[in-house]
Design a protein around this motif. Sequence first.
Motif, PDB file in Angstrom:
ATOM      1  N   ALA A  92     -26.686  26.117  19.259  1.00  0.00           N
ATOM      2  CA  ALA A  92     -26.530  26.156  20.714  1.00  0.00           C
ATOM      3  C   ALA A  92     -25.490  27.191  21.120  1.00  0.00           C
ATOM      4  CB  ALA A  92     -26.142  24.778  21.235  1.00  0.00           C
ATOM      5  N   GLY A  93     -24.357  27.230  20.410  1.00  0.00           N
ATOM      6  CA  GLY A  93     -23.332  28.221  20.707  1.00  0.00           C
ATOM      7  C   GLY A  93     -23.824  29.626  20.473  1.00  0.00           C
ATOM      8  N   TYR A  94     -24.611  29.829  19.422  1.00  0.00           N
ATOM      9  CA  TYR A  94     -25.180  31.152  19.133  1.00  0.00           C
ATOM     10  C   TYR A  94     -26.130  31.593  20.245  1.00  0.00           C
ATOM     11  CZ  TYR A  94     -28.014  34.699  16.759  1.00  0.00           C
ATOM     12  OH  TYR A  94     -28.693  35.859  16.435  1.00  0.00           O
ATOM     13  N   ALA A  95     -26.995  30.690  20.667  1.00  0.00           N
ATOM     14  CA  ALA A  95     -27.955  31.030  21.719  1.00  0.00           C
ATOM     15  C   ALA A  95     -27.243  31.348  23.035  1.00  0.00           C
ATOM     16  CB  ALA A  95     -28.935  29.879  21.917  1.00  0.00           C
ATOM     17  N   LEU A  96     -26.226  30.579  23.386  1.00  0.00           N
ATOM     18  CA  LEU A  96     -25.502  30.828  24.627  1.00  0.00           C
ATOM     19  C   LEU A  96     -24.725  32.138  24.575  1.00  0.00           C
ATOM     20  CD1 LEU A  96     -24.123  27.239  25.343  1.00  0.00           C
ATOM     21  CD2 LEU A  96     -25.838  28.465  26.683  1.00  0.00           C
ATOM     22  N   ALA A  97     -24.260  32.516  23.396  1.00  0.00           N
ATOM     23  CA  ALA A  97     -23.448  33.726  23.274  1.00  0.00           C
ATOM     24  C   ALA A  97     -24.284  34.990  23.157  1.00  0.00           C
ATOM     25  CB  ALA A  97     -22.522  33.603  22.063  1.00  0.00           C
ATOM     26  N   LYS A  98     -25.469  34.908  22.538  1.00  0.00           N
ATOM     27  CA  LYS A  98     -26.197  36.130  22.187  1.00  0.00           C
ATOM     28  C   LYS A  98     -27.574  36.260  22.805  1.00  0.00           C
ATOM     29  CE  LYS A  98     -22.853  37.759  20.040  1.00  0.00           C
ATOM     30  NZ  LYS A  98     -22.201  38.960  20.605  1.00  0.00           N
ATOM     31  N   HIS A  99     -27.953  35.346  23.651  1.00  0.00           N
ATOM     32  CA  HIS A  99     -29.261  35.423  24.292  1.00  0.00           C
ATOM     33  C   HIS A  99     -29.107  35.160  25.787  1.00  0.00           C
ATOM     34  CE1 HIS A  99     -31.734  35.768  20.657  1.00  0.00           C
ATOM     35  NE2 HIS A  99     -30.840  34.969  20.096  1.00  0.00           N
ATOM     36  N   PHE A 101     -31.067  33.911  28.921  1.00  0.00           N
ATOM     37  CA  PHE A 101     -32.268  33.184  29.298  1.00  0.00           C
ATOM     38  C   PHE A 101     -32.004  32.418  30.584  1.00  0.00           C
ATOM     39  CE2 PHE A 101     -29.778  30.813  26.205  1.00  0.00           C
ATOM     40  CZ  PHE A 101     -29.594  29.595  26.818  1.00  0.00           C
ATOM     41  N   ALA A 102     -33.043  31.962  31.207  1.00  0.00           N
ATOM     42  CA  ALA A 102     -32.918  31.236  32.463  1.00  0.00           C
ATOM     43  C   ALA A 102     -32.151  29.929  32.249  1.00  0.00           C
ATOM     44  CB  ALA A 102     -34.309  30.931  33.037  1.00  0.00           C
ATOM     45  N   GLY A 103     -31.141  29.710  33.059  1.00  0.00           N
ATOM     46  CA  GLY A 103     -30.339  28.505  32.956  1.00  0.00           C
ATOM     47  C   GLY A 103     -29.174  28.610  31.990  1.00  0.00           C
ATOM     48  N   ARG A 104     -28.966  29.786  31.414  1.00  0.00           N
ATOM     49  CA  ARG A 104     -27.886  29.952  30.418  1.00  0.00           C
ATOM     50  C   ARG A 104     -26.529  29.642  31.026  1.00  0.00           C
ATOM     51  NH1 ARG A 104     -24.508  34.262  29.668  1.00  0.00           N
ATOM     52  NH2 ARG A 104     -23.525  34.461  27.599  1.00  0.00           N
ATOM     53  N   ARG A 105     -26.237  30.225  32.175  1.00  0.00           N
ATOM     54  CA  ARG A 105     -24.935  30.000  32.803  1.00  0.00           C
ATOM     55  C   ARG A 105     -24.757  28.536  33.196  1.00  0.00           C
ATOM     56  NH1 ARG A 105     -21.208  33.385  34.849  1.00  0.00           N
ATOM     57  NH2 ARG A 105     -22.602  35.141  34.489  1.00  0.00           N
ATOM     58  N   ALA A 106     -25.838  27.901  33.662  1.00  0.00           N
ATOM     59  CA  ALA A 106     -25.751  26.495  34.050  1.00  0.00           C
ATOM     60  C   ALA A 106     -25.466  25.611  32.830  1.00  0.00           C
ATOM     61  CB  ALA A 106     -27.041  26.059  34.730  1.00  0.00           C
TER      62      ALA A 106
END
Length: 288
Positions: A92-99, A101-106
């Motif tokens: 989850a941390g990897y996806a939030l840091a390096k991708h 996508f819609a809803g990432r900031r939320a």
Amino acid sequence: MTALSRGARALFLLGAAVFFGLPLLWLLLAPTRTADDLTTGSPLGFGALGNVGDAWSHLMSYNDGEITLWIGNSVIYAAASVVLALLLCVPAGYALAKHDFAGRRALLTLSIVTMILPPAALVLPLYLEMSAVGLTGTVWAVILPLSFYPFGVYLAFLHFQANLPDSLLDAGRVDGASELRLFWSVGLPLARPAIALIAFFGFVRCWTDFFLPFVMLSDDRTFTLQLGLMSLLQSTGAVNNSSGFADLDIHQSEAALAGLVACAPLMIGFVLAQRFLRTGLLAGAEKG
């Protein structure tokens, strides 16, 4: 730094060492003494090592050695929760840091908000959720909620954001690596300090948690060590001489030994993980 400021700092550190160190020293010395020695002798006196064995045998006399079952339960709960937390937090941390996508900031904002909520505020919703699926009173009612670890997600996010350059991932994509291969072969090896940090803090959180098992568990055979020690201390003469089980030879010495047993895994874990903890805390603090 002037002599006055150095003296003031030394005095402050000495006062802090005495304030926090004396209770720990008493905890270490108390199992070596008998109950009579603790009430009549010097608070910080040393007794005999044989008294430690006697105190342990007295603890084992409670419900046919149920304390060993509580220790085993705590190990199982903590180990399973940490493994599940790592399986969830690191990707989850990897996806939030390096991708992007819609809803990432939320999702990132929600992780931060959930992280700062008091754990006690979430116990009732978690109980209702576990009750709805029929898991209250089972080990999963403790393991699954403890696996939800927003702080671990945020730690992984910070680590990947600061220590995994986008150019490194782009080079892998040019070579034809899939996103899963990039995460497994590039992201994970660089995230070892963060993984150790998340595992350590997650273990401390699981091992010391009291309120969640107190709400979720009703059978003393499924108790954690923290919850079991509360039951032991309340029902013996360690803190309550009028208890129905006050005739058991469990007093302050045994209570101190039980406290040491509860603290020992945390101290051992800190010593073993100290190098990784230092690396994880400093990772990303200096760039260039």
